[in-house]
Design a protein around this motif. Structure first.
Motif, short mmCIF file in Angstrom:
data_model
loop_
_atom_site.label_atom_id
_atom_site.label_comp_id
_atom_site.label_asym_id
_atom_site.label_seq_id
_atom_site.Cartn_x
_atom_site.Cartn_y
_atom_site.Cartn_z
N ARG A 173 0.82 -1.21 0.00
CA ARG A 173 0.00 0.00 0.00
C ARG A 173 0.85 1.25 0.00
O ARG A 173 2.01 1.26 0.39
CB ARG A 173 -0.96 0.02 1.18
N LEU A 174 0.23 2.33 -0.45
CA LEU A 174 0.87 3.63 -0.52
C LEU A 174 0.03 4.60 0.30
O LEU A 174 -1.18 4.71 0.08
CB LEU A 174 0.96 4.09 -1.97
N THR A 175 0.66 5.29 1.24
CA THR A 175 -0.04 6.26 2.07
C THR A 175 0.59 7.63 1.87
O THR A 175 1.79 7.80 2.10
CB THR A 175 0.04 5.87 3.56
N LEU A 176 -0.21 8.59 1.43
CA LEU A 176 0.26 9.95 1.21
C LEU A 176 -0.30 10.85 2.31
O LEU A 176 -1.50 10.77 2.64
CB LEU A 176 -0.20 10.47 -0.16
N ILE A 177 0.54 11.70 2.88
CA ILE A 177 0.14 12.53 4.02
C ILE A 177 0.52 13.99 3.77
O ILE A 177 1.62 14.29 3.30
CB ILE A 177 0.85 12.06 5.31
N THR A 178 -0.41 14.88 4.10
CA THR A 178 -0.12 16.30 4.07
C THR A 178 -0.91 17.01 5.15
O THR A 178 -1.83 16.42 5.74
CB THR A 178 -0.45 16.91 2.68
N CYS A 179 -0.57 18.26 5.44
CA CYS A 179 -1.30 19.02 6.46
C CYS A 179 -2.68 19.41 5.94
O CYS A 179 -2.92 19.51 4.73
CB CYS A 179 -0.52 20.26 6.85
N TYR A 180 -3.60 19.65 6.86
CA TYR A 180 -4.98 20.00 6.53
C TYR A 180 -5.48 21.06 7.52
O TYR A 180 -5.08 21.03 8.68
CB TYR A 180 -5.86 18.74 6.60
N PRO A 181 -6.30 22.01 7.10
CA PRO A 181 -6.92 22.17 5.78
C PRO A 181 -5.98 22.76 4.74
O PRO A 181 -4.98 23.40 5.08
CB PRO A 181 -8.09 23.11 6.06
N PHE A 182 -6.32 22.56 3.47
CA PHE A 182 -5.44 22.98 2.39
C PHE A 182 -5.37 24.50 2.27
O PHE A 182 -4.35 25.03 1.85
CB PHE A 182 -5.93 22.39 1.06
N ASN A 183 -6.44 25.18 2.59
CA ASN A 183 -6.48 26.64 2.39
C ASN A 183 -6.03 27.43 3.61
O ASN A 183 -6.14 28.66 3.63
CB ASN A 183 -7.89 27.07 1.99
#
Length: 206
Positions: A173-183
């Motif tokens: 599996r591939l897990t992509l992570i980023t901060c939220y919210p985008f705006n």
């Protein structure tokens, strides 16, 4: 602009000069970012050619380990055209993420069975995650030139303290992570946006 004019109009002239400095700094940052991506792409091509690790610049503490492509979703299932690609770098430190998404080294390596975790900034290289939906495809080019296809099975929002999505797994599996919210313009986001995808030989209708 004469010295006499500067003396007679100190405030407007100061603002004018400040504006020039700001614009110049912005242009420098953009040029630096463009050059960095060019050097990373060059290093990646060298890796594909000889299967060796190549740093994008001599003093870099990272190197490209994969090329990740986001793929558009179509009504009919089949191979879909790529919309944007980013180079994945080794490690997920702040210095690394400034130049591209980073492979979390405690997880599975690219293409290995397990949970391959990649982190990136929401306002640059991983801004595309906002448009990723269940059923979409992610294409990963490994350092040996192999093309791996993953299909998104879930997206979720979690608190930064919740690390269960980074846990090892028995599947590929591939897990992509980023901060939220985008705006959100300010830093210090406590939430994370997570995209989970599973390796597939052929896309399925989800």
């Amino acid at each position: 602009m004469s010295i006499s004019f500067l003396a007679k109009h100190p405030v407007p002239c100061s603002l004018f000069l400040l504006g020039i400095l700001v614009l110049g700094h912005g242009a420098y940052i953009q040029a630096k970012a463009y050059l960095a991506q060019f050097l990373i792409a060059q290093a990646w091509q060298q890796t594909l050619d000889d299967q060796q690790v190549h740093k994008p610049w001599q003093w870099a503490d990272t190197y490209p380990v994969a090329k990740l492509s986001f793929v558009t979703k179509q009504e009919s299932i089949g191979f879909k055209h790529q919309v944007e690609s980013v180079y994945v770098l080794a490690g997920a430190s702040g210095r690394t993420l400034a130049f591209g998404p980073g492979l979390v080294l405690s997880g599975a390596k690219i293409g290995e069975v397990g949970n391959t975790v990649i982190a990136g900034h929401r306002d640059t290289h991983f801004a595309n995650l906002a448009a990723v939906n269940k059923g979409d495809l992610l294409q990963v080019e490994a350092s040996n030139g192999e093309i791996l296809l993953y299909q998104v099975v879930n997206t979720q929002i979690a608190h930064q303290s919740d690390t269960q999505f980074m846990a090892p797994s028995d599947d590929n599996r591939l897990t992509l992570i980023t901060c939220y919210p985008f705006n959100q313009l300010s830093g210090g986001a406590e939430q994370r946006y997570i995209v989970e995808a599973l390796y597939v030989n052929k896309p399925s209708a989800i």
